[in-house]
Write a protein that holds these residues in place. Structure first.
Motif, PDB file in Angstrom:
ATOM      1  N   PRO A 135      -0.480  -6.985   7.287  1.00  0.00           N
ATOM      2  CA  PRO A 135      -0.689  -6.444   8.633  1.00  0.00           C
ATOM      3  C   PRO A 135       0.372  -6.375   9.696  1.00  0.00           C
ATOM      4  O   PRO A 135       0.808  -7.625  10.146  1.00  0.00           O
ATOM      5  N   ARG A 136       1.822  -5.527   9.744  1.00  0.00           N
ATOM      6  CA  ARG A 136       3.071  -5.576  11.022  1.00  0.00           C
ATOM      7  C   ARG A 136       3.981  -5.540   9.893  1.00  0.00           C
ATOM      8  O   ARG A 136       5.362  -5.289   9.961  1.00  0.00           O
ATOM      9  N   LEU A 137       4.156  -6.334   8.141  1.00  0.00           N
ATOM     10  CA  LEU A 137       4.899  -6.729   7.898  1.00  0.00           C
ATOM     11  C   LEU A 137       5.616  -5.822   6.849  1.00  0.00           C
ATOM     12  O   LEU A 137       6.507  -5.860   7.219  1.00  0.00           O
ATOM     13  N   ALA A 138       5.043  -4.892   6.658  1.00  0.00           N
ATOM     14  CA  ALA A 138       5.094  -3.605   5.858  1.00  0.00           C
ATOM     15  C   ALA A 138       6.010  -2.510   6.745  1.00  0.00           C
ATOM     16  O   ALA A 138       7.440  -2.228   5.927  1.00  0.00           O
ATOM     17  N   VAL A 150      11.152 -11.553   4.545  1.00  0.00           N
ATOM     18  CA  VAL A 150      10.511 -10.765   4.156  1.00  0.00           C
ATOM     19  C   VAL A 150      11.157 -10.041   3.615  1.00  0.00           C
ATOM     20  O   VAL A 150      11.080  -9.502   2.431  1.00  0.00           O
ATOM     21  N   ILE A 151      12.086  -9.229   3.948  1.00  0.00           N
ATOM     22  CA  ILE A 151      12.886  -8.576   3.137  1.00  0.00           C
ATOM     23  C   ILE A 151      13.716  -9.126   2.537  1.00  0.00           C
ATOM     24  O   ILE A 151      14.400  -8.441   1.192  1.00  0.00           O
ATOM     25  N   TYR A 195       4.087  -9.868   0.157  1.00  0.00           N
ATOM     26  CA  TYR A 195       4.209 -10.788   1.197  1.00  0.00           C
ATOM     27  C   TYR A 195       3.570 -10.751   2.123  1.00  0.00           C
ATOM     28  O   TYR A 195       2.921  -9.702   3.134  1.00  0.00           O
ATOM     29  N   VAL A 196       2.598 -11.959   1.736  1.00  0.00           N
ATOM     30  CA  VAL A 196       1.058 -12.230   3.167  1.00  0.00           C
ATOM     31  C   VAL A 196       1.537 -13.834   3.656  1.00  0.00           C
ATOM     32  O   VAL A 196       2.365 -14.852   3.054  1.00  0.00           O
ATOM     33  N   SER A 230       5.504 -18.301   7.139  1.00  0.00           N
ATOM     34  CA  SER A 230       6.715 -17.312   8.378  1.00  0.00           C
ATOM     35  C   SER A 230       6.697 -15.759   8.395  1.00  0.00           C
ATOM     36  O   SER A 230       6.339 -15.345   7.091  1.00  0.00           O
ATOM     37  N   ASP A 231       6.846 -15.014   9.024  1.00  0.00           N
ATOM     38  CA  ASP A 231       5.731 -14.021   9.491  1.00  0.00           C
ATOM     39  C   ASP A 231       8.154 -13.188  10.103  1.00  0.00           C
ATOM     40  O   ASP A 231       7.844 -11.779  10.514  1.00  0.00           O
ATOM     41  N   ALA A 232       8.758 -13.356   9.577  1.00  0.00           N
ATOM     42  CA  ALA A 232      10.136 -13.750  10.382  1.00  0.00           C
ATOM     43  C   ALA A 232      10.683 -12.110   8.817  1.00  0.00           C
ATOM     44  O   ALA A 232      10.467 -12.044   7.656  1.00  0.00           O
TER      45      ALA A 232
END
Length: 230
Positions: free
Chosen positions: A145-148, A108-109, A119-120, A102-104
């Motif tokens: 990338p982008r999750l930060a 992540v939060i 989180y990768v 998941s990259d939702a």
């Protein structure tokens, strides 16, 4: 290739526990990173659900735990909650790195608020995963990338995220299937991505449509896009 080396040429070594409910995925990660002489990573335990994870982590006290977000028994957040004393310990501190399909943003939060150091996503290469593990061991925060950006936005805001009652009706697995359907994945592709059967995918889609009172995948895609879940 020789074992990973750190500052001053000393061999680096890190003890890791793998937590994921898919045995085949754990086997693949073990094969990719667990050759200690080459990578410096020693896999000291595995777990497939929350209770197993807490037991294994408590018994082995690894330096880093690779933690899936969606697990039977309450998910990765529950593992973090129950292992909070180990994360706060002055000695033998355990650090967590989420590793998920998941990259939702909410996933992540959620785990970062729970205490994970990074989180990768499962698209990460073996080399990058090893590097991420060592960075977390050293106290760094690591993100794909982008999750930060999700984390920065969440912690920069003093407002609590709005509650979406419709989305809250769905289980974590149903949300995963929902996002992949909305992105145009075929059932077979979703099954492969999530390590489940096509029949299970069909069951999840039916449940999502029923809970959201939608008729087909096109309506589902519009629903997900409107909520910026895609």
């Amino acid at each position: 290739m020789t074992e990973e080396t750190g500052v001053g040429g000393m061999a680096r070594h890190v003890r890791v526990v793998l937590v994921d409910d898919h045995r085949m995925f754990r086997t693949g990660v073990q094969a990719e990173i667990g050759e200690t002489a080459r990578t410096g990573v020693e896999v000291v335990g595995e777990a497939a659900d929350v209770d197993q994870a807490v037991t294994v982590i408590t018994a082995t006290r690894p330096e880093v735990v690779l933690l899936d977000v969606h697990l039977p028994g309450g998910g990765g957040v529950e593992v973090l909650r129950r292992c909070a004393p180990l994360m706060a310990a002055s000695e033998d501190q355990v650090r967590f790195l989420a590793l998920s399909v998941s990259d939702a943003a909410e996933d992540v939060i959620g785990v970062i608020r729970g205490g994970a150091r990074g989180y990768v996503t499962k698209t990460i290469t073996g080399t990058d995963l090893v590097d991420s593990i060592f960075r977390v061991q050293e106290g760094d925060a690591v993100f794909s990338p982008r999750l930060a950006g999700f984390v920065l936005d969440a912690f920069a805001s003093t407002d609590a995220p709005p509650v979406d009652e419709d989305l809250d009706r769905l289980t974590q697995r149903e949300r995963e299937v929902l996002r992949l359907i909305a992105r145009g994945y075929a059932y077979k592709e979703i099954a492969k991505q999530l390590f489940i059967s096509v029949k299970t995918v069909e069951s999840h889609v039916s449940a999502v449509l029923r809970k959201l009172q939608l008729s087909n995948r096109h309506e589902l895609t519009r629903w997900a896009t409107a909520r910026r879940l895609v």
